[in-house]
Scaffold this motif. Sequence first.
Motif, short mmCIF file in Angstrom:
data_model
loop_
_atom_site.label_atom_id
_atom_site.label_comp_id
_atom_site.label_asym_id
_atom_site.label_seq_id
_atom_site.Cartn_x
_atom_site.Cartn_y
_atom_site.Cartn_z
N PRO A 84 -20.96 12.64 3.58
CA PRO A 84 -19.57 12.26 3.86
C PRO A 84 -18.70 12.34 2.60
CG PRO A 84 -20.95 10.31 3.74
CD PRO A 84 -21.88 11.48 3.68
N SER A 85 -17.49 12.81 2.77
CA SER A 85 -16.54 12.86 1.66
C SER A 85 -15.86 11.52 1.50
CB SER A 85 -15.49 13.95 1.89
OG SER A 85 -14.50 13.91 0.88
N THR A 86 -15.58 11.14 0.27
CA THR A 86 -14.84 9.90 0.01
C THR A 86 -13.40 10.20 -0.39
OG1 THR A 86 -15.66 9.91 -2.26
CG2 THR A 86 -16.89 8.60 -0.66
N ILE A 87 -12.95 11.43 -0.17
CA ILE A 87 -11.57 11.82 -0.43
C ILE A 87 -10.93 12.22 0.89
CG2 ILE A 87 -10.06 13.43 -1.63
CD1 ILE A 87 -12.09 13.59 -3.85
N PRO A 88 -9.92 11.49 1.35
CA PRO A 88 -9.31 11.78 2.65
C PRO A 88 -8.71 13.18 2.72
CG PRO A 88 -8.62 9.63 1.84
CD PRO A 88 -9.32 10.32 0.71
N GLY A 89 -8.76 13.77 3.89
CA GLY A 89 -8.18 15.08 4.09
C GLY A 89 -6.66 15.04 4.25
N ARG A 94 -4.68 10.34 1.01
CA ARG A 94 -5.09 10.59 -0.38
C ARG A 94 -4.18 9.86 -1.34
NH1 ARG A 94 -5.71 15.84 1.26
NH2 ARG A 94 -3.85 16.55 0.13
N ALA A 95 -2.89 9.85 -1.05
CA ALA A 95 -1.95 9.14 -1.92
C ALA A 95 -2.25 7.65 -1.93
CB ALA A 95 -0.52 9.40 -1.47
N ARG A 96 -2.56 7.11 -0.79
CA ARG A 96 -2.93 5.68 -0.71
C ARG A 96 -4.18 5.42 -1.54
NH1 ARG A 96 -3.67 5.12 5.49
NH2 ARG A 96 -4.11 2.93 5.06
N VAL A 101 -6.85 3.26 -6.41
CA VAL A 101 -7.79 3.49 -7.52
C VAL A 101 -7.08 3.26 -8.86
CG1 VAL A 101 -9.12 5.26 -8.74
CG2 VAL A 101 -9.34 5.02 -6.26
N SER A 102 -5.86 3.76 -8.97
CA SER A 102 -5.09 3.57 -10.20
C SER A 102 -4.77 2.10 -10.43
CB SER A 102 -3.80 4.39 -10.14
OG SER A 102 -3.05 4.22 -11.32
N MET A 103 -4.37 1.40 -9.37
CA MET A 103 -4.05 -0.03 -9.49
C MET A 103 -5.28 -0.84 -9.90
SD MET A 103 -0.76 -0.61 -8.72
CE MET A 103 -0.49 -2.16 -7.89
N ILE A 104 -6.43 -0.48 -9.35
CA ILE A 104 -7.66 -1.17 -9.73
C ILE A 104 -7.93 -0.98 -11.22
CG2 ILE A 104 -10.18 -1.17 -9.46
CD1 ILE A 104 -9.68 -0.47 -6.48
N GLN A 149 -2.40 -4.73 2.08
CA GLN A 149 -1.15 -4.23 2.65
C GLN A 149 -1.18 -2.71 2.76
OE1 GLN A 149 1.86 -5.84 0.06
NE2 GLN A 149 1.59 -7.93 0.82
N VAL A 150 -1.74 -2.04 1.75
CA VAL A 150 -1.91 -0.59 1.81
C VAL A 150 -2.82 -0.21 2.97
CG1 VAL A 150 -2.87 1.42 0.60
CG2 VAL A 150 -1.46 -0.23 -0.65
N ARG A 151 -3.87 -0.98 3.16
CA ARG A 151 -4.83 -0.72 4.24
C ARG A 151 -4.17 -0.84 5.60
NH1 ARG A 151 -8.30 -4.98 6.51
NH2 ARG A 151 -9.77 -4.00 7.96
N GLY A 152 -3.35 -1.87 5.76
CA GLY A 152 -2.68 -2.06 7.04
C GLY A 152 -3.66 -2.32 8.16
N ASP A 153 -3.53 -1.57 9.24
CA ASP A 153 -4.40 -1.75 10.40
C ASP A 153 -5.61 -0.83 10.39
OD1 ASP A 153 -2.69 -3.70 11.49
OD2 ASP A 153 -1.45 -2.19 12.47
N ASP A 154 -5.78 -0.05 9.34
CA ASP A 154 -6.92 0.86 9.26
C ASP A 154 -8.20 0.10 8.96
OD1 ASP A 154 -5.59 3.28 9.79
OD2 ASP A 154 -4.89 3.40 7.72
N PRO A 155 -9.35 0.63 9.35
CA PRO A 155 -10.61 -0.04 9.05
C PRO A 155 -10.96 -0.01 7.57
CG PRO A 155 -11.01 2.06 10.13
CD PRO A 155 -9.53 1.81 10.22
N TRP A 156 -10.48 1.02 6.86
CA TRP A 156 -10.77 1.15 5.43
C TRP A 156 -9.45 1.24 4.67
CZ3 TRP A 156 -15.62 0.14 4.17
CH2 TRP A 156 -16.60 0.29 5.15
N ILE A 157 -9.53 1.16 3.37
CA ILE A 157 -8.32 1.03 2.56
C ILE A 157 -7.36 2.21 2.75
CG2 ILE A 157 -7.43 0.95 0.19
CD1 ILE A 157 -9.95 -0.67 -0.56
N ALA A 158 -7.90 3.41 2.88
CA ALA A 158 -7.04 4.59 2.97
C ALA A 158 -7.31 5.42 4.21
CB ALA A 158 -7.18 5.44 1.71
N GLY A 159 -7.57 4.76 5.34
CA GLY A 159 -7.73 5.51 6.55
C GLY A 159 -8.92 5.10 7.39
N ALA A 160 -9.39 6.04 8.18
CA ALA A 160 -10.45 5.77 9.16
C ALA A 160 -11.85 5.79 8.57
CB ALA A 160 -10.36 6.79 10.30
N ALA A 161 -12.00 6.29 7.34
CA ALA A 161 -13.32 6.40 6.71
C ALA A 161 -13.26 5.82 5.30
CB ALA A 161 -13.77 7.86 6.67
N PRO A 162 -14.39 5.37 4.76
CA PRO A 162 -14.40 4.85 3.38
C PRO A 162 -13.98 5.93 2.40
CG PRO A 162 -16.47 4.34 4.52
CD PRO A 162 -15.73 5.31 5.38
#
Length: 212
Positions: A84-89, A94-96, A101-104, A149-162
């Motif tokens: 599995p890729s950890t970079i969203p398509g 990806r911006a999220r 990652v930068s904020m961390i 807040q960035v995660r919103g209603d998604d299961p993971w921080i930046a979308g549907a997958a980790p």
Amino acid sequence: MADKPVLYGFDGSTFVRTVRMVLRNKGVAYDQVPVNVLKRETSTPEHLARHPFGKVPVLDIDGIRILETDAICRYLEGTRPEGPSTIPGDAKDRARMNMVVSMIGSYGYGNLLGVAGYHLFPDFLGNPDQAFYDRSLAAGETLMRFVMQVRGDDPWIAGAAPSLADYFLGPIVFYGALTPAAETLMAVPGAAEWWVAMQALESFAATAPDLG
């Protein structure tokens, strides 16, 4: 350099764990040379020759040496299509991810590890006082609120997958969850739900450090 990848860094490092998770996802066999931050082994001349600022992880792979967790993970994602890729398509996701990652790196790591270190390895931090802890916890809570807040209603921080955002944050929260600070961090809306999912992730569970 050896044909087989070599990872420098000990399992207790949150950033090393992030890389180990990606390596596991990709099915990459590698050798590991423990370099213990808590024992100041990153300050030895041998390791400073690998990383001029004495940090871990460092990865030797494909005839090159890569420093810094983000660069290592992105190289693995770019060269190892397996798993599995950890970079969203999606560009917005990806911006999220990149933002978190930068904020961390800028605001989260030092504060959240400061909170954990206050309880778990105070000597390494120079036995910080209560004021240090209070500042670190407040900043860590702010970071967690922003991320959720960035995660919103998604299961993971930046979308549907980790994504790398989860892979960076999870190992840091792992230590905070071992301390009384967990009550504050998990009280952030969405944090407890995300943390349950993070702990169930196979690559996360398989790379847990030995705290014995």
